[in-house]
Design a protein around this motif. Structure first.
Motif, PDB file in Angstrom:
ATOM      1  N   ASP A 118       0.878  -1.182   0.000  1.00 56.62           N
ATOM      2  CA  ASP A 118       0.000   0.000   0.000  1.00 56.62           C
ATOM      3  C   ASP A 118       0.904   1.218   0.000  1.00 56.62           C
ATOM      4  O   ASP A 118       1.568   1.503   0.999  1.00 56.62           O
ATOM      5  N   ARG A 119       0.954   1.885  -1.132  1.00 58.90           N
ATOM      6  CA  ARG A 119       1.772   3.094  -1.216  1.00 58.90           C
ATOM      7  C   ARG A 119       0.848   4.296  -1.336  1.00 58.90           C
ATOM      8  O   ARG A 119       0.120   4.443  -2.314  1.00 58.90           O
ATOM      9  N   HIS A 120       0.805   5.066  -0.272  1.00 55.66           N
ATOM     10  CA  HIS A 120       0.102   6.358  -0.276  1.00 55.66           C
ATOM     11  C   HIS A 120      -1.407   6.202  -0.455  1.00 55.66           C
ATOM     12  O   HIS A 120      -2.045   7.064  -1.061  1.00 55.66           O
ATOM     13  N   ALA A 121      -1.976   5.115   0.035  1.00 52.74           N
ATOM     14  CA  ALA A 121      -3.432   4.930  -0.110  1.00 52.74           C
ATOM     15  C   ALA A 121      -4.020   4.521   1.245  1.00 52.74           C
ATOM     16  O   ALA A 121      -3.294   4.026   2.119  1.00 52.74           O
ATOM     17  N   PRO A 122      -5.361   4.674   1.407  1.00 52.55           N
ATOM     18  CA  PRO A 122      -5.985   4.247   2.668  1.00 52.55           C
ATOM     19  C   PRO A 122      -5.761   2.749   2.922  1.00 52.55           C
ATOM     20  O   PRO A 122      -5.544   1.981   1.983  1.00 52.55           O
ATOM     21  N   PHE A 123      -5.834   2.366   4.183  1.00 58.61           N
ATOM     22  CA  PHE A 123      -5.605   0.954   4.523  1.00 58.61           C
ATOM     23  C   PHE A 123      -6.501   0.574   5.686  1.00 58.61           C
ATOM     24  O   PHE A 123      -6.850   1.415   6.520  1.00 58.61           O
ATOM     25  N   ASP A 124      -6.892  -0.707   5.716  1.00 58.92           N
ATOM     26  CA  ASP A 124      -7.672  -1.245   6.826  1.00 58.92           C
ATOM     27  C   ASP A 124      -6.872  -2.427   7.365  1.00 58.92           C
ATOM     28  O   ASP A 124      -6.783  -3.472   6.702  1.00 58.92           O
ATOM     29  N   PRO A 134      -0.113 -16.874   6.224  1.00 59.67           N
ATOM     30  CA  PRO A 134       0.776 -16.932   7.398  1.00 59.67           C
ATOM     31  C   PRO A 134       2.194 -16.548   6.993  1.00 59.67           C
ATOM     32  O   PRO A 134       2.662 -16.947   5.927  1.00 59.67           O
ATOM     33  N   ARG A 135       2.861 -15.766   7.819  1.00 57.98           N
ATOM     34  CA  ARG A 135       4.217 -15.239   7.566  1.00 57.98           C
ATOM     35  C   ARG A 135       4.264 -14.253   6.396  1.00 57.98           C
ATOM     36  O   ARG A 135       5.344 -13.937   5.890  1.00 57.98           O
ATOM     37  N   GLY A 136       3.106 -13.801   5.956  1.00 63.97           N
ATOM     38  CA  GLY A 136       3.069 -12.799   4.869  1.00 63.97           C
ATOM     39  C   GLY A 136       3.446 -11.427   5.397  1.00 63.97           C
ATOM     40  O   GLY A 136       3.433 -11.177   6.611  1.00 63.97           O
ATOM     41  N   TYR A 137       3.764 -10.516   4.461  1.00 62.46           N
ATOM     42  CA  TYR A 137       4.213  -9.174   4.853  1.00 62.46           C
ATOM     43  C   TYR A 137       3.281  -8.083   4.326  1.00 62.46           C
ATOM     44  O   TYR A 137       2.836  -8.136   3.180  1.00 62.46           O
ATOM     45  N   PHE A 138       3.048  -7.092   5.180  1.00 62.11           N
ATOM     46  CA  PHE A 138       2.397  -5.847   4.773  1.00 62.11           C
ATOM     47  C   PHE A 138       3.513  -4.812   4.641  1.00 62.11           C
ATOM     48  O   PHE A 138       4.295  -4.603   5.588  1.00 62.11           O
ATOM     49  N   ILE A 139       3.627  -4.215   3.454  1.00 62.96           N
ATOM     50  CA  ILE A 139       4.694  -3.233   3.221  1.00 62.96           C
ATOM     51  C   ILE A 139       4.030  -1.953   2.713  1.00 62.96           C
ATOM     52  O   ILE A 139       3.400  -1.951   1.648  1.00 62.96           O
ATOM     53  N   SER A 140       4.179  -0.892   3.480  1.00 62.81           N
ATOM     54  CA  SER A 140       3.451   0.330   3.133  1.00 62.81           C
ATOM     55  C   SER A 140       4.313   1.570   3.305  1.00 62.81           C
ATOM     56  O   SER A 140       5.057   1.694   4.278  1.00 62.81           O
ATOM     57  N   GLN A 141       4.195   2.451   2.333  1.00 68.46           N
ATOM     58  CA  GLN A 141       4.713   3.811   2.522  1.00 68.46           C
ATOM     59  C   GLN A 141       3.494   4.717   2.589  1.00 68.46           C
ATOM     60  O   GLN A 141       2.616   4.656   1.726  1.00 68.46           O
ATOM     61  N   GLN A 142       3.435   5.520   3.631  1.00 70.84           N
ATOM     62  CA  GLN A 142       2.301   6.428   3.797  1.00 70.84           C
ATOM     63  C   GLN A 142       2.767   7.880   3.736  1.00 70.84           C
ATOM     64  O   GLN A 142       3.863   8.206   4.217  1.00 70.84           O
ATOM     65  N   VAL A 143       1.920   8.723   3.162  1.00 67.57           N
ATOM     66  CA  VAL A 143       2.188  10.159   3.171  1.00 67.57           C
ATOM     67  C   VAL A 143       1.911  10.655   4.585  1.00 67.57           C
ATOM     68  O   VAL A 143       0.815  10.465   5.113  1.00 67.57           O
ATOM     69  N   GLY A 144       2.914  11.263   5.195  1.00 73.55           N
ATOM     70  CA  GLY A 144       2.764  11.714   6.578  1.00 73.55           C
ATOM     71  C   GLY A 144       1.803  12.893   6.697  1.00 73.55           C
ATOM     72  O   GLY A 144       1.611  13.667   5.756  1.00 73.55           O
ATOM     73  N   GLU A 145       1.242  13.018   7.891  1.00 69.27           N
ATOM     74  CA  GLU A 145       0.263  14.089   8.134  1.00 69.27           C
ATOM     75  C   GLU A 145       0.864  15.479   8.000  1.00 69.27           C
ATOM     76  O   GLU A 145       0.159  16.441   7.740  1.00 69.27           O
TER      77      GLU A 145
END
Ligand SMILES: C[S@@+](CC[C@H](N)C(=O)[O-])C[C@H]1O[C@@H](n2cnc3c(N)ncnc32)[C@H](O)[C@@H]1O
Length: 246
Positions: A118-124, A134-145
Motif C-alpha cells: 500500500d503506497r500512499h493509499a488508505p488501509f484497513d 501466514p508469515r506474509g508481509y504488509f509493506i506500506s509507505q504512507q504520506v505523513g500528516e
C-alpha cells in the motif's frame, strides 16, 4: 519563480496545464533532499517469483507494474474505476497482473497473499491481516500528516493526527519489522510544475484538495509567500515506511 502572480498570469498557466493521468507526476521538475529509503527497493527485498501480491490503492498501477517480473501474480485494487481503467491500459503488455475495483476494506477479494503493498493509499489493518497468508508481509509507505505543511497551514488543514502508528499495527496482530519516518525538504523548481501538482491533488486521491483552490491567485500567492528561494517553491515531504509480518 516569483512569490506573487496576477490572476491573469495564473489563468494563462492553468490553460496550458495538462490533466494528471493516473498517478503520474513525472513531468514535474523537482528536487528532494536525500531520504533514508526507496519504497520499491524495500519491496524488492521481500518479493520472490513464487509470490502472490496485492497492491491496495494502486492508482494507474504505475509502480506495481514495474515489479511484475519479480512476483508470480499481482492484483492491484483501487476504489476509483477510472484509475483501474488506466492501470489495465498501462499493463497491456504484462500477463501476470490483474486490476479490480475495490475499497481498502477488500470485501470482494477472496484470495490471500504473500505480500500486501500500500503506497500512499488508505488501509484497513484488519482486512490486511485477514488477507495475508501466514508469515506474509504488509509493506506500506504512507504520506505523513505533516507532508506539504506550509500548504496545509494556508488551507487550514489539520496535520496533528498521525496517519499510521506502531500501536495500531501491533493491535491488528501484525509484528512490526520496520517502522521509519522521514521529513525532508522538497522543492518544486518552476511555477508550471507547481500548478500541475496543485491542480492534480484532490481529496479522493490525496490527503489535500488543492485542486479546489488553485484557480484563485490569492490562495496561490498565500502559498508562495515566504516559501520561494532561488531553487523554486520550497515545501516538505513527510513519509512513513511500515513493514509488518503476520
Ligand atoms: C496517492 S494515490 C497512490 C497511487 C499508487 N499507490 C502510487 O503510489 O502511485 C492513492 C490512490 O488510492 C485510491 N484510493 C482512495 N481511497 C481509497 C480507498 N478507500 N480504497 C482503495 N483505494 C483508494 C485513489 O483512488 C488513488 O488512486
Amino acid at each position: 519563480m516569483r512569490e506573487k502572480y496576477t490572476q491573469s498570469e495564473l489563468d494563462k498557466i492553468l490553460l496550458n496545464t495538462s490533466q494528471r493521468l493516473g498517478w503520474n507526476f513525472s513531468s514535474m521538475k523537482t528536487w528532494r533532499a536525500p531520504v533514508p529509503w526507496d519504497f520499491l527497493k524495500e519491496v524488492k527485498k521481500y518479493l520472490k517469483p513464487t509470490m502472490d501480491v496485492l497492491d491496495i490503492g494502486t492508482g494507474g498501477g504505475e509502480r506495481f507494474i514495474q515489479l511484475s517480473d519479480i512476483y508470480k501474480s499481482g492484483m492491484g485494487t483501487d476504489v476509483d474505476p477510472a484509475m483501474i481503467d488506466i492501470a489495465r491500459k498501462n499493463a497491456q503488455a504484462v500477463d501476470n497482473v490483474e486490476f479490480i475495483v475495490s475499497s481498502d476494506k477488500l470485501t470482494k477479494i477472496e484470495k490471500n497473499f504473500n505480500i500486501i503493498l500500500d503506497r500512499h493509499a488508505p488501509f484497513d489493518l484488519t482486512a490486511i491481516f485477514n488477507h495475508l497468508k501466514p508469515r506474509g508481509y504488509f509493506i506500506s509507505q504512507q504520506v505523513g500528516e505533516k507532508n506539504m505543511l506550509n500548504i496545509k497551514k494556508v488551507l487550514e488543514q489539520k496535520y496533528d493526527i498521525p496517519i499510521i502508528t506502531k500501536d495500531e499495527v501491533q493491535k491488528s496482530g501484525l509484528r512490526i519489522v520496520t517502522f521509519q519516518e522521514y521529513d525532508v525538504e522538497y522543492v518544486v523548481k518552476d511555477i508550471e510544475s507547481l500548478i500541475f501538482w496543485l491542480k492534480a491533488l484532490d481529496m479522493l486521491h490525496a490527503d489535500i484538495a488543492t485542486d479546489k483552490v488553485i484557480d484563485n491567485v490569492e490562495i496561490l500567492n498565500a502559498i508562495l509567500k515566504g516559501n520561494v528561494d532561488k531553487r523554486g517553491f520550497v515545501t516538505n515531504e513527510h513519509r512513513y515506511l511500515v513493514i509488518a509480518e503476520k
